[in-house]
Enzyme design. Structure first.
Site, PDB file in Angstrom:
ATOM      1  N   HIS A  54       0.892  -1.169   0.051  1.00 12.81           N
ATOM      2  CA  HIS A  54      -0.146  -0.106   0.064  1.00 12.81           C
ATOM      3  C   HIS A  54       1.052   1.149   0.059  1.00 12.81           C
ATOM      4  CE1 HIS A  54      -3.300   2.727   1.228  1.00 12.81           C
ATOM      5  NE2 HIS A  54      -4.001   1.758   1.275  1.00 12.81           N
ATOM      6  N   GLY A  68       0.390  -4.963   1.576  1.00 11.79           N
ATOM      7  CA  GLY A  68      -0.930  -5.272   0.743  1.00 11.79           C
ATOM      8  C   GLY A  68      -0.580  -5.757  -0.664  1.00 11.79           C
ATOM      9  N   TYR A  73      -5.488  -4.597  10.018  1.00 10.96           N
ATOM     10  CA  TYR A  73      -5.734  -5.183   8.495  1.00 10.96           C
ATOM     11  C   TYR A  73      -7.284  -5.606   8.795  1.00 10.96           C
ATOM     12  CZ  TYR A  73      -4.152  -6.378   4.297  1.00 10.96           C
ATOM     13  OH  TYR A  73      -3.936  -6.554   2.884  1.00 10.96           O
TER      14      TYR A  73
HETATM   15  O1  YXS Z   1      12.613   8.567  -0.208  1.00 14.11           O
HETATM   16  P1  YXS Z   1      11.866   8.407  -1.572  1.00 14.11           P
HETATM   17  O2  YXS Z   1      11.096   9.779  -1.449  1.00 14.11           O
HETATM   18  O3  YXS Z   1      12.702   8.308  -2.297  1.00 14.11           O
HETATM   19  O4  YXS Z   1      10.754   7.323  -1.387  1.00 14.11           O
HETATM   20  C1  YXS Z   1      11.339   5.956  -1.239  1.00 14.11           C
HETATM   21  C2  YXS Z   1      10.350   5.138  -0.194  1.00 14.11           C
HETATM   22  O5  YXS Z   1       9.891   6.158   0.762  1.00 14.11           O
HETATM   23  C3  YXS Z   1       9.203   4.996  -1.234  1.00 14.11           C
HETATM   24  N1  YXS Z   1       8.420   3.792  -0.879  1.00 14.11           N
HETATM   25  C4  YXS Z   1       7.082   3.930  -0.405  1.00 14.11           C
HETATM   26  N2  YXS Z   1       6.509   5.032  -0.350  1.00 14.11           N
HETATM   27  C5  YXS Z   1       5.249   4.841   0.125  1.00 14.11           C
HETATM   28  N3  YXS Z   1       4.555   3.486   0.512  1.00 14.11           N
HETATM   29  C6  YXS Z   1       5.478   2.470   0.289  1.00 14.11           C
HETATM   30  N4  YXS Z   1       4.879   1.403   0.727  1.00 14.11           N
HETATM   31  C7  YXS Z   1       6.683   2.476  -0.133  1.00 14.11           C
HETATM   32  N5  YXS Z   1       7.887   1.583  -0.159  1.00 14.11           N
HETATM   33  C8  YXS Z   1       9.002   2.664  -0.456  1.00 14.11           C
HETATM   34  O6  YXS Z   1       9.800   4.557  -2.338  1.00 14.11           O
HETATM   35  C9  YXS Z   1      11.096   5.192  -2.615  1.00 14.11           C
HETATM   36  C10 YXS Z   1      12.319   4.108  -2.727  1.00 14.11           C
HETATM   37  O7  YXS Z   1      12.308   3.345  -1.528  1.00 14.11           O
HETATM   38  P2  YXS Z   1      13.620   2.991  -0.834  1.00 14.11           P
HETATM   39  O8  YXS Z   1      14.920   4.039  -1.034  1.00 14.11           O
HETATM   40  O9  YXS Z   1      13.267   2.397   0.615  1.00 14.11           O
HETATM   41  O10 YXS Z   1      13.955   1.661  -1.904  1.00 14.11           O
HETATM   42  P3  YXS Z   1      14.908   0.414  -1.671  1.00 14.11           P
HETATM   43  O11 YXS Z   1      15.039  -0.363  -2.749  1.00 14.11           O
HETATM   44  O12 YXS Z   1      15.928   0.557  -0.764  1.00 14.11           O
HETATM   45  O13 YXS Z   1      13.822  -0.473  -0.616  1.00 14.11           O
HETATM   46  C11 YXS Z   1      12.681  -0.867  -1.052  1.00 14.11           C
HETATM   47  C12 YXS Z   1      11.848  -1.438  -0.155  1.00 14.11           C
HETATM   48  C13 YXS Z   1      10.504  -2.014  -0.542  1.00 14.11           C
HETATM   49  C14 YXS Z   1      12.572  -2.811   0.705  1.00 14.11           C
HETATM   50  C15 YXS Z   1      11.502  -0.430   1.050  1.00 14.11           C
HETATM   51  O14 YXS Z   1      11.099   0.844   0.351  1.00 14.11           O
HETATM   52  C16 YXS Z   1      10.461  -0.968   1.864  1.00 14.11           C
HETATM   53  O15 YXS Z   1      10.865  -1.469   3.117  1.00 14.11           O
HETATM   54  N6  YXS Z   1       9.344  -0.263   1.816  1.00 14.11           N
HETATM   55  C17 YXS Z   1       8.175  -0.392   2.733  1.00 14.11           C
HETATM   56  C18 YXS Z   1       7.965  -2.001   2.602  1.00 14.11           C
HETATM   57  C19 YXS Z   1       6.436  -2.004   3.351  1.00 14.11           C
HETATM   58  O16 YXS Z   1       6.703  -1.916   4.523  1.00 14.11           O
HETATM   59  N7  YXS Z   1       5.304  -1.998   2.846  1.00 14.11           N
HETATM   60  C20 YXS Z   1       3.957  -2.107   3.577  1.00 14.11           C
HETATM   61  C21 YXS Z   1       3.462  -0.752   3.271  1.00 14.11           C
HETATM   62  S1  YXS Z   1       1.799  -0.832   4.309  1.00 14.11           S
HETATM   63  C22 YXS Z   1       0.812  -1.943   3.764  1.00 14.11           C
HETATM   64  O17 YXS Z   1       0.965  -2.564   2.564  1.00 14.11           O
HETATM   65  C23 YXS Z   1      -0.469  -2.219   4.257  1.00 14.11           C
HETATM   66  C24 YXS Z   1      -1.140  -1.234   4.765  1.00 14.11           C
HETATM   67  S2  YXS Z   1      -0.053  -3.466   5.419  1.00 14.11           S
HETATM   68  O18 YXS Z   1       0.874  -2.779   6.176  1.00 14.11           O
HETATM   69  O19 YXS Z   1      -1.328  -3.384   6.605  1.00 14.11           O
HETATM   70  O20 YXS Z   1       0.112  -4.565   4.947  1.00 14.11           O
END
Ligand code: YXS
Length: 259
Positions: A64, A108, A138
């Site tokens: 998400h 998500g 969730y």
């Molecule tokens: O710093 P900038 O502006 O360049 O932005 C960064 C991150 O903030 C952004 N970004 C996201 N923005 C909004 N929502 C996200 N889920 C998200 N994930 C990443 O993308 C830019 C590049 O990210 P960066 O620098 O971390 O890239 P990376 O290649 O080093 O690492 C990629 C990831 C995916 C491993 C890392 O970005 C990460 O851990 N992202 C969050 C993964 C996560 O926890 N997703 C759950 C989202 S919440 C959800 O899905 C539901 C509500 S729930 O939680 O209930 O399941």
């Protein structure tokens, strides 16, 4: 600028997620583009869909779009939330949707992948359920998607630890259908799609809908529903929920106090 690339070859439609700057996070805009593509495939009489990211990605989808989550005191996963709409559109699409996965699948996006009918992953694919990491309550239909996709004990471990599991563990648990070597992932996936489109599309569509209805047929009393909604409200009204979203945006570890 569309956030997906689509194509139709024969009766096979492909949707490629193309939102690198946010690691294919399912923002409202990206979800809209995927839904538009799926709707166009219905008119285009597509008989199988492949949902993929760009070849060689490290992240299939970051889940998400956290920037679009409410900052508290509102259900973050209500009926009209983009992720909820995406899951329902995949489940209701008449043709089978095959998720072709390389790299990390987060939060998500795991549910979106599990809502697909078949999942083929490269060995580097990982799957992480993250509500507990962000303090998100969730929603019930989302938990049912997980429950229909893997054994309860595995879902509990993934949900409570928020730790990614490997493609190998996922396929051994039946959470995904196949792991194919990265250099064969495309040919393996499209071979499944070609098999599907050679069969009777009306028969497949009705079986998909029968399975959707049967998989969702779980009685929940009005009191049970109200209780769950009340418990979820405590969570999204909590300081921990605010902390989880804030910590993500501030790129720091959250500190949860259970309140
Ligand atoms: O710093 P900038 O502006 O360049 O932005 C960064 C991150 O903030 C952004 N970004 C996201 N923005 C909004 N929502 C996200 N889920 C998200 N994930 C990443 O993308 C830019 C590049 O990210 P960066 O620098 O971390 O890239 P990376 O290649 O080093 O690492 C990629 C990831 C995916 C491993 C890392 O970005 C990460 O851990 N992202 C969050 C993964 C996560 O926890 N997703 C759950 C989202 S919440 C959800 O899905 C539901 C509500 S729930 O939680 O209930 O399941």
């Amino acid at each position: 600028m569309p956030l997906v690339e689509t194509k139709i070859e024969g009766f096979v439609g492909t949707i490629c997620l193309d939102y690198f700057e946010k690691r294919n996070a399912f923002s409202a805009a990206l979800v809209e583009d995927v839904i538009k593509a799926l709707d166009a495939f219905v008119d285009g009489r597509v008989r199988a869909v492949v949902l993929r990211a760009r070849p060689g990605v490290k992240i299939w989808s970051a889940g998400h779009d956290v920037d679009e989550l409410p900052e508290g005191r509102r259900d973050p996963l209500g009926w009209y939330d983009p992720l909820r709409r995406l899951v329902r559109t995949i489940e209701n699409h008449p043709a089978p949707v095959i998720a072709m996965i390389e790299g990390g699948v987060w939060g998500g996006a795991c549910e979106a992948a599990m809502a697909c009918d078949i999942i083929v992953a490269a060995p580097n694919a990982t799957f992480a359920l993250t509500p507990a990491k962000l303090g998100v309550p969730y929603n019930v239909s989302g938990m049912l998607t997980f429950l229909n996709a893997a054994p309860l004990r595995l879902i509990k471990e993934m949900a409570f630890t928020a730790r990614p599991i490997s493609a190998e563990r996922a396929v051994n648990a039946g959470l995904i259908n196949h792991v194919a070597p990265s250099d064969e992932l495309e040919s393996f996936t499209y071979a499944i799609a070609v098999d599907i489109v050679a069969n009777a599309p009306l028969s497949i569509a009705v079986m998909k809908e029968e399975l959707r209805i049967l998989a969702g047929a779980h009685p929940m009393s009005p009191q049970g529903w109200e209780r769950v909604q009340g418990l979820r409200r405590i969570v999204y009204d909590s300081a921990d929920y605010v902390e989880g979203v804030k910590a993500f945006k501030e790129k720091r570890k959250p500190v949860y106090r259970g309140e």
